[in-house]
Design a protein around this motif. Structure first.
Motif, PDB file in Angstrom:
ATOM      1  N   SER A 420       0.885  -1.277   0.090  1.00 53.24           N
ATOM      2  CA  SER A 420      -0.104   0.142   0.039  1.00 53.24           C
ATOM      3  C   SER A 420       0.797   1.059  -0.002  1.00 53.24           C
ATOM      4  O   SER A 420       2.009   1.170   0.044  1.00 53.24           O
ATOM      5  CB  SER A 420      -0.768   0.282   1.245  1.00 53.24           C
ATOM      6  N   ARG A 421       0.319   2.505  -0.103  1.00 51.74           N
ATOM      7  CA  ARG A 421       0.834   3.640  -0.052  1.00 51.74           C
ATOM      8  C   ARG A 421       1.705   3.856   1.209  1.00 51.74           C
ATOM      9  O   ARG A 421       3.147   4.086   1.167  1.00 51.74           O
ATOM     10  CB  ARG A 421      -0.266   4.679   0.017  1.00 51.74           C
ATOM     11  N   ALA A 422       1.226   3.441   2.228  1.00 56.69           N
ATOM     12  CA  ALA A 422       1.761   3.594   3.737  1.00 56.69           C
ATOM     13  C   ALA A 422       3.056   2.725   3.751  1.00 56.69           C
ATOM     14  O   ALA A 422       3.980   2.951   4.245  1.00 56.69           O
ATOM     15  CB  ALA A 422       0.892   3.088   4.867  1.00 56.69           C
ATOM     16  N   ASP A 423       2.920   1.284   3.156  1.00 57.37           N
ATOM     17  CA  ASP A 423       3.735   0.652   2.936  1.00 57.37           C
ATOM     18  C   ASP A 423       5.042   1.020   2.169  1.00 57.37           C
ATOM     19  O   ASP A 423       6.316   0.936   2.718  1.00 57.37           O
ATOM     20  CB  ASP A 423       3.496  -0.841   2.569  1.00 57.37           C
ATOM     21  N   GLU A 424       4.865   1.768   1.273  1.00 56.41           N
ATOM     22  CA  GLU A 424       5.874   2.329   0.283  1.00 56.41           C
ATOM     23  C   GLU A 424       6.784   3.452   1.153  1.00 56.41           C
ATOM     24  O   GLU A 424       7.892   3.150   1.141  1.00 56.41           O
ATOM     25  CB  GLU A 424       5.035   3.288  -0.604  1.00 56.41           C
ATOM     26  N   ASP A 425       6.324   4.275   2.021  1.00 60.32           N
ATOM     27  CA  ASP A 425       7.070   5.071   2.860  1.00 60.32           C
ATOM     28  C   ASP A 425       7.782   4.356   3.958  1.00 60.32           C
ATOM     29  O   ASP A 425       8.955   4.936   4.075  1.00 60.32           O
ATOM     30  CB  ASP A 425       5.959   5.925   3.491  1.00 60.32           C
ATOM     31  N   LYS A 426       7.438   3.349   4.293  1.00 55.60           N
ATOM     32  CA  LYS A 426       7.802   2.536   5.295  1.00 55.60           C
ATOM     33  C   LYS A 426       9.177   1.648   4.905  1.00 55.60           C
ATOM     34  O   LYS A 426      10.100   1.333   5.574  1.00 55.60           O
ATOM     35  CB  LYS A 426       7.154   1.897   6.238  1.00 55.60           C
ATOM     36  N   LEU A 427       9.018   1.151   3.461  1.00 62.25           N
ATOM     37  CA  LEU A 427       9.883   0.150   3.033  1.00 62.25           C
ATOM     38  C   LEU A 427      11.248   0.463   2.890  1.00 62.25           C
ATOM     39  O   LEU A 427      12.214  -0.257   3.547  1.00 62.25           O
ATOM     40  CB  LEU A 427       9.500  -0.040   1.371  1.00 62.25           C
ATOM     41  N   GLY A 428      11.717   1.703   2.401  1.00 65.77           N
ATOM     42  CA  GLY A 428      13.158   1.969   2.386  1.00 65.77           C
ATOM     43  C   GLY A 428      13.760   2.090   3.660  1.00 65.77           C
ATOM     44  O   GLY A 428      14.744   1.499   3.955  1.00 65.77           O
ATOM     45  N   PRO A 429      13.412   2.804   4.820  1.00 62.80           N
ATOM     46  CA  PRO A 429      13.733   3.034   5.987  1.00 62.80           C
ATOM     47  C   PRO A 429      14.079   1.627   6.619  1.00 62.80           C
ATOM     48  O   PRO A 429      14.942   1.360   7.236  1.00 62.80           O
ATOM     49  CB  PRO A 429      13.106   3.795   6.850  1.00 62.80           C
ATOM     50  N   GLY A 430      12.940   0.787   6.561  1.00 60.47           N
ATOM     51  CA  GLY A 430      12.689  -0.536   7.045  1.00 60.47           C
ATOM     52  C   GLY A 430      13.941  -1.538   6.599  1.00 60.47           C
ATOM     53  O   GLY A 430      14.848  -2.096   7.324  1.00 60.47           O
ATOM     54  N   ILE A 431      14.109  -1.540   5.391  1.00 60.29           N
ATOM     55  CA  ILE A 431      15.373  -2.258   4.434  1.00 60.29           C
ATOM     56  C   ILE A 431      16.377  -1.592   4.892  1.00 60.29           C
ATOM     57  O   ILE A 431      17.652  -2.626   5.206  1.00 60.29           O
ATOM     58  CB  ILE A 431      14.953  -2.325   3.310  1.00 60.29           C
ATOM     59  N   HIS A 432      16.771  -0.308   4.942  1.00 61.40           N
ATOM     60  CA  HIS A 432      17.758  -0.108   5.392  1.00 61.40           C
ATOM     61  C   HIS A 432      18.441  -0.480   6.613  1.00 61.40           C
ATOM     62  O   HIS A 432      19.575  -0.711   6.947  1.00 61.40           O
ATOM     63  CB  HIS A 432      18.049   1.589   5.114  1.00 61.40           C
ATOM     64  N   LYS A 433      17.150  -0.385   7.708  1.00 54.01           N
ATOM     65  CA  LYS A 433      17.670  -0.886   8.978  1.00 54.01           C
ATOM     66  C   LYS A 433      18.241  -2.389   8.947  1.00 54.01           C
ATOM     67  O   LYS A 433      19.266  -2.687   9.684  1.00 54.01           O
ATOM     68  CB  LYS A 433      16.604  -0.798   9.957  1.00 54.01           C
ATOM     69  N   LEU A 434      17.509  -3.141   8.167  1.00 53.26           N
ATOM     70  CA  LEU A 434      17.881  -4.638   8.118  1.00 53.26           C
ATOM     71  C   LEU A 434      19.291  -4.772   7.537  1.00 53.26           C
ATOM     72  O   LEU A 434      20.075  -5.507   7.897  1.00 53.26           O
ATOM     73  CB  LEU A 434      16.665  -5.354   7.235  1.00 53.26           C
ATOM     74  N   GLU A 436      21.832  -2.948   7.971  1.00 57.15           N
ATOM     75  CA  GLU A 436      22.862  -2.578   8.893  1.00 57.15           C
ATOM     76  C   GLU A 436      23.119  -3.983   9.619  1.00 57.15           C
ATOM     77  O   GLU A 436      24.263  -4.335   9.943  1.00 57.15           O
ATOM     78  CB  GLU A 436      22.291  -1.890   9.868  1.00 57.15           C
ATOM     79  N   GLU A 437      22.214  -5.018   9.639  1.00 59.22           N
ATOM     80  CA  GLU A 437      22.391  -6.055  10.423  1.00 59.22           C
ATOM     81  C   GLU A 437      22.915  -7.245   9.645  1.00 59.22           C
ATOM     82  O   GLU A 437      23.157  -8.561   9.818  1.00 59.22           O
ATOM     83  CB  GLU A 437      21.244  -6.497  11.306  1.00 59.22           C
ATOM     84  N   ASP A 438      22.716  -7.188   8.068  1.00 63.94           N
ATOM     85  CA  ASP A 438      22.826  -8.295   7.230  1.00 63.94           C
ATOM     86  C   ASP A 438      23.692  -7.870   6.052  1.00 63.94           C
ATOM     87  O   ASP A 438      22.934  -7.152   5.236  1.00 63.94           O
ATOM     88  CB  ASP A 438      21.257  -8.634   6.944  1.00 63.94           C
ATOM     89  N   ALA A 439      24.962  -8.382   6.114  1.00 60.46           N
ATOM     90  CA  ALA A 439      25.839  -7.967   5.190  1.00 60.46           C
ATOM     91  C   ALA A 439      25.217  -8.630   3.835  1.00 60.46           C
ATOM     92  O   ALA A 439      26.000  -7.901   3.020  1.00 60.46           O
ATOM     93  CB  ALA A 439      27.072  -8.416   5.480  1.00 60.46           C
ATOM     94  N   MET A 440      24.607  -9.512   3.633  1.00 66.29           N
ATOM     95  CA  MET A 440      24.371  -9.923   2.250  1.00 66.29           C
ATOM     96  C   MET A 440      23.194  -9.415   1.588  1.00 66.29           C
ATOM     97  O   MET A 440      22.459  -9.807   0.678  1.00 66.29           O
ATOM     98  CB  MET A 440      24.299 -11.534   2.114  1.00 66.29           C
ATOM     99  N   LEU A 441      22.602  -8.451   2.333  1.00 67.03           N
ATOM    100  CA  LEU A 441      21.377  -7.912   1.683  1.00 67.03           C
ATOM    101  C   LEU A 441      21.723  -6.515   0.650  1.00 67.03           C
ATOM    102  O   LEU A 441      22.434  -5.866   1.264  1.00 67.03           O
ATOM    103  CB  LEU A 441      20.381  -7.551   2.945  1.00 67.03           C
ATOM    104  N   ARG A 442      20.982  -6.387  -0.334  1.00 65.58           N
ATOM    105  CA  ARG A 442      21.123  -5.351  -1.008  1.00 65.58           C
ATOM    106  C   ARG A 442      19.722  -4.859  -1.435  1.00 65.58           C
ATOM    107  O   ARG A 442      18.766  -5.582  -1.692  1.00 65.58           O
ATOM    108  CB  ARG A 442      21.968  -5.534  -2.564  1.00 65.58           C
ATOM    109  N   PHE A 443      19.695  -3.693  -1.525  1.00 68.27           N
ATOM    110  CA  PHE A 443      18.332  -3.046  -2.044  1.00 68.27           C
ATOM    111  C   PHE A 443      18.706  -1.826  -2.976  1.00 68.27           C
ATOM    112  O   PHE A 443      19.482  -0.990  -2.644  1.00 68.27           O
ATOM    113  CB  PHE A 443      17.758  -2.379  -0.739  1.00 68.27           C
ATOM    114  N   PHE A 444      18.194  -1.808  -4.087  1.00 68.55           N
ATOM    115  CA  PHE A 444      18.206  -0.585  -5.101  1.00 68.55           C
ATOM    116  C   PHE A 444      16.870  -0.581  -5.868  1.00 68.55           C
ATOM    117  O   PHE A 444      16.145  -1.513  -6.179  1.00 68.55           O
ATOM    118  CB  PHE A 444      19.635  -1.060  -5.829  1.00 68.55           C
ATOM    119  N   ARG A 445      17.147   0.184  -6.583  1.00 67.67           N
ATOM    120  CA  ARG A 445      16.164   0.593  -7.704  1.00 67.67           C
ATOM    121  C   ARG A 445      16.787   0.455  -9.095  1.00 67.67           C
ATOM    122  O   ARG A 445      17.956   0.652  -9.573  1.00 67.67           O
ATOM    123  CB  ARG A 445      15.795   2.216  -7.651  1.00 67.67           C
ATOM    124  N   ASP A 446      15.867  -0.214  -9.902  1.00 72.00           N
ATOM    125  CA  ASP A 446      16.449  -0.574 -11.542  1.00 72.00           C
ATOM    126  C   ASP A 446      16.026   0.677 -12.162  1.00 72.00           C
ATOM    127  O   ASP A 446      14.889   1.226 -12.358  1.00 72.00           O
ATOM    128  CB  ASP A 446      15.610  -1.574 -12.139  1.00 72.00           C
TER     129      ASP A 446
END
Ligand SMILES: Nc1nc2c(ncn2[C@@H]2O[C@H](COP(=O)(O)OP(=O)(O)OP(=O)(O)O)[C@@H](O)[C@H]2O)c(=O)[nH]1
Ligand SMILES: [Mg+2]
Length: 706
Positions: A420-434, A436-446
């Motif tokens: 949802s729209r609300a999820d969209e706002d929280k997605l980036g900050p949430g993944i960036h926190k994760l 920090e604790e997970d060296a094999m996780l990547r998140f980016f935009r195509d």
């Protein structure tokens, strides 16, 4: 908690194949040492080091858990920091990440299965870091547990320097204790009891075997030491007081890998594991020094530190947890000096001054406050401002950066869409926190599709991440088929003109360029050559031509994938005194690019992965056949201790669900590693399909009119 210094500290990592019982063994040590009131179990979610919601839900370790025991032996109490690492192949990089901070690895092996795929993998990590190893054959109470067979598989895999220093008494349900082959004493236990072994006589029916094993051990220890060898020849044996230090040194120098036996769940032998850690693994103060990653001063010297209290203070952060309530928790190893509560330290990567308020020792998820931590100890601190895993902090006047652990690139990518729209706002900050604790996780935009992409070690890794996002950050997402990052390139040459001319009352627009286009070798990316003589195009309009071409190339020609590996030579053109401007020449560049692509035989490129699969020999045939059907090219095969290692290059498009497929093909007994290797042309008959599909997916994103 008491304060300990170097010689009374041991740091160990429990490593090994999934399900070997590492987390349960940690619980057994904690319970036996009186650190917890009852033996925590993985199966009911009560194990100290598997406390995360996802670990409890999946009954397996996902990240490193820390615990601590204070174990008294011969009147001296030693603090043993235990780092319990995951053995599931998608999370096993966590084990590698802690090797630089431990003094020894406890390699836990299942008493039924023996050496398994991940056992070999963690062994290789230990070789890389020269980590001393103690092997614990665990789950000896299980049906079909067999000490002899497991020892054989260990020696097969790791060589004859693997040597038992204990033998189990009884096995399966009748497992009742162990014999110490160094001290020649027996210890008996009650299966499921308090874990304190009772010293007794060696059972009569084992005496001959025990004597033989003792002699083998003594001989092997003496082999590495001339003085001991003499003593051995003279007396026919080596006394305990010489044998123990000799064994200790051989283990520290990776010359011997001793084997002991236990049942974590039955709490048999966990006390011996702690005794052996104290006797045989090196104390931090024994290490010569710890070297930094690179010079930090102008004279080019690489700084190094003794693990000693008198050196300038320095610590290395090896793990970060993003707790939804307490914020960021940083786990660190003190490599030198003394870290005091409330100390201020410089982060040598960022230059930030950090305050270490409330330092502690972690017991699973519980922080036990301490006032100071000495060189060699492991601790944690909450709420550092911008310190991340891999950072070094310390005394501002003595900078050093300890080497960071190198990890492979992620193997799988998914498109991730907020619900949802609300999820969209929280997605980036949430993944960036994760992240920090997970060296094999990547998140980016195509950049092409503007989709959010998430990359990790495999499907389960991404699923765990999605579950954490929901639980911790109340963000719901949908995962979509992983995207393959195709590219486009050319196979032929072109020589074209691009002219942009518009006359609309007042100022017009005029730009005109002639270009040649030709292919470059793979990896050549894009080259722009300015070959204009005599001012056919004024200097200031040349960069706009290049920009026009770059922009057009980024948006693709065949199916919207970036065009790469080509050279453009701008060699002629014309301009208009009044109507020419930047934009007109950008347009001319774009037009020329399109025209050139029409004739330069455009084609698709696909990423090809380098894959390494390790599986028991019996699966070799089906794995090879399966790789063939995935357009794979076998690069080599190897055999090691009953395992076949297959190396192959396979297009990424064929490997998107490989983790799941391999697991079902081998009943979970294989593991694989995969890294991006190179780009290669997509076979002709597949191109059409990919282009059609990409166009359909981009349907709503219509190219703007030119
Ligand atoms: N019979 C028996 N079962 C055990 C023993 N140790 C552990 N188990 C069981 O084996 C399963 C796996 O144990 P864990 O302690 O989670 O194994 P692990 O090595 O930490 O596994 P990962 O975290 O996935 O790498 C659980 O169901 C345990 O209850 C043991 O000594 N005997
Ligand atoms: Mg575990």
């Amino acid at each position: 908690m008491k304060i300990y210094s170097g010689e009374n500290i041991r740091n160990v990592a429990l490593v090994g194949h999934g399900h070997a019982g590492k987390t349960t063994l940690a619980s057994a040590m904690l319970y036996t040492a009186g650190a917890i009131p009852r033996l925590g179990r993985v199966d009911d979610g009560s194990a100290t080091t598997d406390y995360d919601d996802e670990e409890i839900a999946r009954k397996m370790s996902i990240s490193v858990g820390a615990a601590v025991v204070e174990w008294g032996k011969a009147g001296v109490t030693t603090k043993i920091n235990i780092l319990d690492t995951p053995g599931f192949n998608m999370f096993v990089h966590e084990a590698k990440m802690v090797l630089p901070v431990v003094d020894a690895a406890i390699v836990v092996v299942d008493g039924v299965a023996g050496v398994e795929v991940v056992t070999q993998r963690v062994w290789n990590y230990c070789e890389e870091y020269k980590t001393p190893r103690l092997i614990v054959v665990n789950r000896m109470d299980r049906d079909r547990a067999n000490a002899e067979r497991v020892l054989e598989s260990l020696i097969n895999a790791f060589g004859r320097n693997v040597i038992p220093i204990e033998l189990p008494i009884g096995s399966e349900k009748s497992l009742s204790g162990v014999v110490d082959l160094v001290r020649m004493k027996a210890y008996t236990y009650e299966l499921g009891g308090n874990g304190k072994g009772k010293e007794t006589e060696i059972p009569a029916n084992m005496r001959a075997q025990v004597q033989e094993s003792h002699e083998q051990l003594v001989e092997l220890v003496a082999e590495g030491d001339d003085k001991l060898m003499e003593e051995f020849f003279e007396k026919g044996t080596i006394p305990e007081e010489d044998l123990i230090p000799a064994l200790h040194n051989a283990i520290r120098e990776d010359k011997l890998f001793p084997v002991i036996f236990s049942s974590g769940l039955g709490n048999v032998g966990a006390d011996r594991v702690m005794d052996f850690i104290i006797d045989y693994t090196p104390a931090p103060s024994e290490h010569e020094w710890v070297q930094g990653e690179a010079p930090t001063s102008g004279n080019g010297d690489v700084p190094k530190r003794h693990e000693s209290d008198t050196e300038p203070v320095s610590l290395y952060v090896f793990k970060t947890v993003s707790d939804a309530f307490s914020g960021r928790i940083s786990y660190f190893k003190v490599f030198s000096g003394v870290v005091k509560n409330e100390a201020a330290m410089q982060n040598f990567r960022t230059g930030t001054l950090e305050k270490l308020s409330h330092i502690s020792t972690m017991q699973g998820k519980t922080a036990v406050p301490v006032t100071e931590l000495h060189a060699g100890d492991i601790g944690a601190v909450a709420k550092l401002k911008d310190t991340l895993t891999g950072d070094t902090m310390g005394d501002k006047s003595a900078p050093i950066q300890y080497p960071r652990v190198k990890l492979p690139e992620p193997a799988i990518t998914f498109a991730i869409e907020p619900k949802s729209r609300a999820d969209e706002d929280k997605l980036g900050p949430g993944i960036h926190k994760l992240m920090e604790e997970d060296a094999m996780l990547r998140f980016f935009r195509d950049p092409q599709t503007k989709e959010f992409l998430i990359a990790g070690t495999g499907q389960q890794h991404i699923e765990v991440t999605v579950a954490k996002l929901k639980k911790r950050y109340h963000t719901e997402v949908v995962l979509k088929a992983p995207k393959v990052p195709y590219r486009e390139t050319i196979r032929g040459k072109a020589d074209v003109q691009g002219r942009h001319k518009k006359q609309t009352g007042g100022h017009g627009q005029y730009g005109d360029c002639k270009i040649k286009m030709e292919p470059l070798p793979r990896g050549g990316d894009f080259e722009f050559v300015n070959d204009i003589f005599g001012g056919a195009i004024p200097k200031n309009f040349i960069p706009p031509v290049e920009k026009g071409i770059r922009d057009a190339a980024a948006r693709g020609y065949l199916a919207g994938f970036p065009v790469v590996d080509f050279r453009v030579t701008l060699y002629d053109g014309s301009y208009h005194d009044v109507d020419s401007n930047d934009l007109s020449f950008q347009m001319a560049g774009r037009i020329a690019f399109k025209k050139a692509m029409e004739v330069a035989k455009p084609t698709l490129l696909e990423p090809v992965m380098a894959v390494e699969i390790t599986a028991p020999d019996e699966f070799a045939g089906s794995i090879m056949g399966d790789l063939n059907s995935r357009r794979g090219r076998i690069q080599g095969m190897d055999n090691k201790a009953g395992n076949t290692i297959v190396k192959a290059e396979v297009p990424m498009a064929e490997m998107l669900t490989y983790g799941v497929d391999l697991t079902s093909m081998t009943q979970g007994r294989a593991s694989f590693n995969m890294e991006m290797h190179h780009y290669d042309a997509v076979p002709g008959q597949l191109q059409e399909k990919i282009i059609e599909k990409a166009k359909a997916e981009r349907g709503e994103v219509k190219e703007e009119e030119e």
